[in-house]
Design an enzyme around this catalytic site. Structure first.
Site, mmCIF file in Angstrom:
data_model
loop_
_atom_site.group_PDB
_atom_site.id
_atom_site.type_symbol
_atom_site.label_atom_id
_atom_site.label_comp_id
_atom_site.label_asym_id
_atom_site.label_seq_id
_atom_site.Cartn_x
_atom_site.Cartn_y
_atom_site.Cartn_z
ATOM 1 C CG ASN A 68 41.074 44.630 44.191
ATOM 2 O OD1 ASN A 68 40.392 44.303 45.545
ATOM 3 N ND2 ASN A 68 42.455 44.295 44.382
ATOM 4 C CG ASN A 128 46.978 43.896 53.928
ATOM 5 O OD1 ASN A 128 47.575 44.946 53.399
ATOM 6 N ND2 ASN A 128 46.231 43.247 52.960
ATOM 7 C CB CYS A 131 44.268 46.786 52.169
ATOM 8 S SG CYS A 131 42.719 46.595 51.536
ATOM 9 C CB THR A 194 46.107 47.044 44.395
ATOM 10 O OG1 THR A 194 46.074 47.370 46.115
ATOM 11 C CG2 THR A 194 45.597 45.699 44.201
ATOM 12 N N GLY A 245 53.290 42.168 41.923
ATOM 13 C CA GLY A 245 53.087 43.559 41.234
ATOM 14 C C GLY A 245 52.976 43.026 39.689
ATOM 15 C CB THR A 268 46.054 40.371 38.505
ATOM 16 O OG1 THR A 268 45.814 41.170 39.932
ATOM 17 C CG2 THR A 268 44.946 40.797 37.511
HETATM 18 C C1 LIG Z 1 40.603 40.802 44.004
HETATM 19 C C2 LIG Z 1 41.996 41.171 45.158
HETATM 20 C C3 LIG Z 1 41.372 41.094 45.738
HETATM 21 C C4 LIG Z 1 43.409 40.579 46.589
HETATM 22 N N1 LIG Z 1 43.231 40.404 48.240
HETATM 23 C C5 LIG Z 1 44.276 40.877 49.013
HETATM 24 C C6 LIG Z 1 44.006 40.792 50.296
HETATM 25 O O1 LIG Z 1 43.548 40.463 50.958
HETATM 26 N N2 LIG Z 1 45.462 41.200 51.604
HETATM 27 C C7 LIG Z 1 46.688 41.581 50.563
HETATM 28 O O2 LIG Z 1 47.754 41.735 51.750
HETATM 29 N N3 LIG Z 1 46.306 41.402 49.667
HETATM 30 C C8 LIG Z 1 45.327 41.840 48.772
HETATM 31 N N4 LIG Z 1 44.996 41.506 47.492
HETATM 32 C C9 LIG Z 1 46.507 42.617 46.402
HETATM 33 C C10 LIG Z 1 47.467 40.594 46.096
HETATM 34 O O3 LIG Z 1 47.780 40.746 47.275
HETATM 35 C C11 LIG Z 1 48.389 41.089 45.378
HETATM 36 O O4 LIG Z 1 50.062 42.341 45.830
HETATM 37 C C12 LIG Z 1 48.284 42.427 43.995
HETATM 38 O O5 LIG Z 1 47.174 42.260 43.269
HETATM 39 C C13 LIG Z 1 50.394 43.186 42.989
HETATM 40 O O6 LIG Z 1 49.838 41.714 42.881
HETATM 41 P P1 LIG Z 1 49.532 40.775 41.121
HETATM 42 O O7 LIG Z 1 49.890 42.568 40.390
HETATM 43 O O8 LIG Z 1 50.447 39.788 41.019
HETATM 44 O O9 LIG Z 1 47.920 41.254 41.296
HETATM 45 C C14 LIG Z 1 44.345 41.542 46.564
HETATM 46 C C15 LIG Z 1 44.541 41.530 44.722
HETATM 47 C C16 LIG Z 1 43.723 41.146 44.581
HETATM 48 C C17 LIG Z 1 43.279 41.602 42.900
#
Ligand SMILES: Cc1cc2nc3c(=O)[nH]c(=O)nc-3n(C[C@H](O)[C@H](O)[C@H](O)COP(=O)(O)O)c2cc1C
Length: 305
Positions: A68, A128, A131, A194, A245, A268
């Site tokens: 993303n 955060n 990012c 991410t 993650g 996700t």
């Molecule tokens: C569409 C999307 C938007 C995200 N927006 C943010 C955000 O605004 N702030 C943040 O700290 N992490 C954001 N993340 C990261 C997630 O919070 C998480 O750290 C990352 O996706 C890893 O976890 P997962 O594999 O379970 O998704 C976003 C992830 C995705 C997929």
């Protein structure tokens, strides 16, 4: 089975936390995965001013995950306080809510914390500093030990709630960053955000994402994030730690707990299966019964000793 857990300044009814940016402002998922069933939910990162986000397309699929480049699109602090938080509380009076703060500068982080401190709905701040999708998405803090230390020290002076720090996997020294955050008084560290990534469309001969680069999430990053969580716990066993993650099943959540995490964020996976939370809770409960563990604390960190 008692799934309650203590992390970063307070107790959660279960260790599962909706990850920031994947649970919107907490109302979008009300029917599918109610906020009160999560240990806590972290709302979309909020910045001082509204942000439109990056040029579309902003998401694409990849093997075992997604990329993303949302670019911290959000309504900004004013609308967050006036509309999004009240709507969240009205729809979810029993839920535990954590606000994710995204500042471009130290002053912006402090401004956000000052304005949000004292709003009873918010039980903690998650900073955060990780990012990867915007030029100033906090990564300049997350990859720099001195900047991280200063940020946490200043935040702790003005914050009325526990301060969690979400570290980036894109630094060569995530343990160093976690160490200075702990020394500066962070109530918990979240590992991780991410991983920078990209995809190319071979027909258009162009990058798929409008922003070219984005952040990889989902099962693809699980082993890498788990390693960082494990290393942080080994170095700082007293520091409350949250795994994040790639968790898409209970078995992976248990791995984070065995690595030393007191709670686990999930993002996700809920896009593909909104009922992921029910599955991971059931798995954890069955696992604890089978293994004879009466509490999460009993097996947390066992694999790291
Ligand atoms: C569409 C999307 C938007 C995200 N927006 C943010 C955000 O605004 N702030 C943040 O700290 N992490 C954001 N993340 C990261 C997630 O919070 C998480 O750290 C990352 O996706 C890893 O976890 P997962 O594999 O379970 O998704 C976003 C992830 C995705 C997929």
């Amino acid at each position: 089975m008692n799934l309650s857990t203590k992390v970063g300044g307070f107790e959660l009814s279960n260790p599962f936390i909706a990850a920031s940016g994947t649970y919107g402002y907490g109302t979008e998922y009300s029917d599918l995965s109610p906020a009160k069933e999560w240990g806590a939910v972290i709302l979309k990162s909020v910045s001082k001013n509204p942000r439109p986000g990056n040029v579309p397309p902003r998401c694409c699929e990849t093997d075992s995950g997604m990329i993303n480049s949302i670019g911290l699109a959000n309504v900004g602090l004013e609308k967050f306080v006036a509309e999004k938080l009240p709507a969240f509380v009205a729809a979810n009076p029993d839920a535990v809510c954590i606000a994710s703060l995204a500042g471009e500068t130290l002053d912006e982080f402090l401004y956000l914390a000052e304005k949000l401190s004292g709003i009873g709905t918010i039980k903690a701040f998650e900073l955060n500093i990780s990012c990867p999708n915007v030029a100033k998405g906090g990564m300049h803090f997350g990859a720099d030990c001195n900047a991280s230390r200063k940020l946490v020290e200043e935040m702790k002076k003005i914050s009325s709630v526990p301060v969690w720090v979400k570290v980036t996997p894109s630094t060569t020294d995530p343990v160093g960053v976690a160490t200075v955050c702990a020394e500066a008084g962070a109530d918990a560290v979240v590992a991780t955000n991410t991983i920078p990534a990209m995809k190319i469309d071979i027909t258009r001969c162009r990058p798929v994402l409008g922003n070219t680069f984005g952040g990889l999430s989902g099962p693809a990053i699980f082993p890498a994030s788990l390693r960082i969580a494990y290393m942080i716990h080994r170095a700082l066993p007293e520091l409350p730690l949250v795994g994040c993650g790639g968790v898409d099943c209970g078995e992976k959540a248990v791995q984070y707990i065995l690595a030393g995490c007191s709670a686990v964020e999930i993002g996700t996976a809920t896009f593909r299966r909104p009922d992921t939370l029910a599955e991971v809770k059931q798995f954890l409960s069955d696992y604890m019964e089978k293994m004879g563990f009466n509490s999460i604390e009993e097996f947390r960190g066992l694999a790291a000793r």
